[in-house]
Every structure is written in structure tokens, then in C-alpha cells.
Design an enzyme around this catalytic site. Sequence first.
Site, PDB file in Angstrom:
ATOM      1  N   HIS A   1       0.852  -1.203   0.000  1.00  0.00           N
ATOM      2  CA  HIS A   1       0.000   0.000   0.000  1.00  0.00           C
ATOM      3  C   HIS A   1       0.887   1.253   0.000  1.00  0.00           C
ATOM      4  O   HIS A   1       0.876   2.044   0.944  1.00  0.00           O
ATOM      5  CB  HIS A   1      -0.843  -0.082   1.277  1.00  0.00           C
ATOM      6  CG  HIS A   1      -1.885   0.959   1.491  1.00  0.00           C
ATOM      7  ND1 HIS A   1      -1.665   2.309   1.299  1.00  0.00           N
ATOM      8  CD2 HIS A   1      -3.157   0.852   1.916  1.00  0.00           C
ATOM      9  CE1 HIS A   1      -2.774   2.975   1.604  1.00  0.00           C
ATOM     10  NE2 HIS A   1      -3.683   2.107   1.986  1.00  0.00           N
TER      11      HIS A   1
ATOM     12  N   ASP B   1     -10.813   6.877  -4.561  1.00  0.00           N
ATOM     13  CA  ASP B   1     -10.577   5.618  -3.853  1.00  0.00           C
ATOM     14  C   ASP B   1     -11.100   4.496  -4.755  1.00  0.00           C
ATOM     15  O   ASP B   1     -12.286   4.175  -4.737  1.00  0.00           O
ATOM     16  CB  ASP B   1     -11.300   5.640  -2.491  1.00  0.00           C
ATOM     17  CG  ASP B   1     -10.853   4.502  -1.583  1.00  0.00           C
ATOM     18  OD1 ASP B   1     -10.083   3.645  -2.043  1.00  0.00           O
ATOM     19  OD2 ASP B   1     -11.283   4.478  -0.413  1.00  0.00           O
TER      20      ASP B   1
ATOM     21  N   GLU C   1      -1.299   1.461  -5.230  1.00  0.00           N
ATOM     22  CA  GLU C   1      -1.072   0.254  -4.445  1.00  0.00           C
ATOM     23  C   GLU C   1      -1.138  -0.987  -5.342  1.00  0.00           C
ATOM     24  O   GLU C   1      -2.042  -1.096  -6.175  1.00  0.00           O
ATOM     25  CB  GLU C   1      -2.137   0.160  -3.345  1.00  0.00           C
ATOM     26  CG  GLU C   1      -2.235   1.423  -2.512  1.00  0.00           C
ATOM     27  CD  GLU C   1      -3.508   1.479  -1.662  1.00  0.00           C
ATOM     28  OE1 GLU C   1      -3.970   0.413  -1.206  1.00  0.00           O
ATOM     29  OE2 GLU C   1      -4.026   2.585  -1.456  1.00  0.00           O
TER      30      GLU C   1
END
Length: 303
Positions: A171, A215, A275
Site C-alpha cells: 500500500h 478511492d 497500491e
Amino acid sequence: MKTAAQLNQQFGIAGQLSFRDDASGLVVAEFINKFATASLCLQGAHLISWHPRSQSKPVVWVSRDAKMAAGKSIRGGAPVCWPWFGAHASESSFPGHGYARTVPWSVIESGTEPNGATRLTLRLQESEKTRAQWNHDCNVDLTVIIGDTLRMEMTTENTGTSDFVIGEALHTYLQISDIGKVSVTGLEGCEYWDKVGGSNLRKQDGAITFNGEVDRVYINSAAECVIHDAPLKRRIHIKKSGSLSTVVWTPWTEKANKMGDMGQPDGWREMVCVESVNAIDNVVTVLAGNKHTLIVEYTATSL
Ligand code: BG6
């Protein structure tokens, strides 16, 4: 658990790799070689920093408000998410992104690569607490190679007699000039689960640019991603294998304010997470007796 002094004796490399006891009580590995400087907290096998000598600014971002504490994840660097990504599928009391980033790991090997880069391998330590959340026989190893390229390899070995399924991520928080001035390429045409405002499946049209919270879990792609950063006059290349999901994340103002450790008021603007993940459609079944490895390489090149 070994002390920094014991680790220095067993795994230290003169002039390249040393271990220190941090004021938090955690042990930190410090790397210095002809290519870069870097540091890694043994709890969580959490890379905290990586600064290639070729770059005026670090490439891995860590929040100026990051705290190191036993059992807590560090804000920034490269948290290791394992054995699930995001919320646990059924147990809401289990930690988001799994427990690997908040438990002790042991050093099992160190060395120097033929080109002079420095290598360190850690293994996740099981405990009653981890067994209560994940009751499978396995070894989880993370190798970091600190050079002009940062290479991270995470291997999950199923040492048991039944198959299991994992979600996982490296991440990584990358250092950028300003979130409004960068773009990310490599995911054009890819489908993604948009986690902002519900969970909808969408398709990426062109390069990713940022003007609010992002996101997203991009699925079914192992493509190399590139962060284009004109003000810092560089590109960051993220090349991977063994990972079919890519998460692109920036919290933006409101969420960053709520998080409290993002370096307010504007520290969060200097990071973007790209990520390397296996999640949702791309969770991995590791067959009994088999191994699965996720490898990521980060390189910064000048514009
Ligand atoms: C990202 C998630 O991977 O991690 C986000 O997609 C989340 O939803 C972010 O907010 C940070 O997570 P955490 O648990 O480290 O605060």
C-alpha cells in the site's frame, strides 16, 4: 524478540545496514548505500522511507505526523496489507487491511546484491492473536531490495494441507509535488470499483487526474503505472507481477482532516497511493503446498 544489538551482530552489514531501537520501543532498520537511503520498521515489515540519491526529494512519502507505536500502523511508507484487503468480509471487529502491518516480523536474512543494492528479508510472526484471525499454516515473507530501484517481494507459502484465499497489498504512499498537478497512466480502459459514494463498477477513460477524493480498486490489470509529476520534473514507475488489482487513493481535504495523521493542513497533497493489490475479483487462492509471490519495483526517472 531480538534487540537491535543482536540484529546488528547477526544481520548488520557494515556501512549499509544497521538496526536501532526507536524511542517508541520498536526496532528500525536503516539502509545507506551508493544508490539510496531508506528505513524500515520491523513491526509490520513497514518500509518508512526510500530516497534514491538521484532524486532531490524522497520517492516514498511518510506523513510529518506519522507516529510509531506498538500495534499501530504508520501513516505513510509502504504498509503491508495481508491476509485481506479493506474490511474483513465477515468480522467487523478484525482490523481493516488485515493484521500484517501491526504485528512483529522477524529478520531472517540480509545481504548485498551483485550491483551493490542492499537486501533484507523478514517473516511475519504468528501469535495467538493472529491465529484467532487467520488459522492457516503458512509463511509470509517480505524481501526489500534498496537500490536506485526499490524492489519488494511478498511471498505467501501455504505449508498446510488445505487451500486458502488471501487478499493483499503493498500500500505504497508516493511523494509528489501536489495532487492537483500529477496524473497516473497505465490504467486507461480498465474497470474499477469506485469506493467513493457507494461501490460502483466503472471504466477508466484516459489518464487519472485528481480534483477530489479518489478511492478506486482497478481490477484485472498487471499494467505498469506511471505517476507524471511535472513540477518535480520526474516520473515514478510502478512495475509489478503477481498482482492484478491496483488501488489509487487520495483522501482529499475532508477525509484527511478526519484521519488526523496526514500532516494537516496540506501534507496529504504531497502524496498519492498507487497500491499493488489482489482484492475483490482478484483475491488469490494459494493451494496447499504452493506459494504465491507479489513483486513490485519502483523507479524514479527525470523528465
Ligand atoms: C486505501 C483504501 O487502500 O487505504 C482506502 O482504498 C483507505 O479506503 C486507505 O482509506 C487508508 O486506509 P487506512 O486503514 O490505512 O487508514
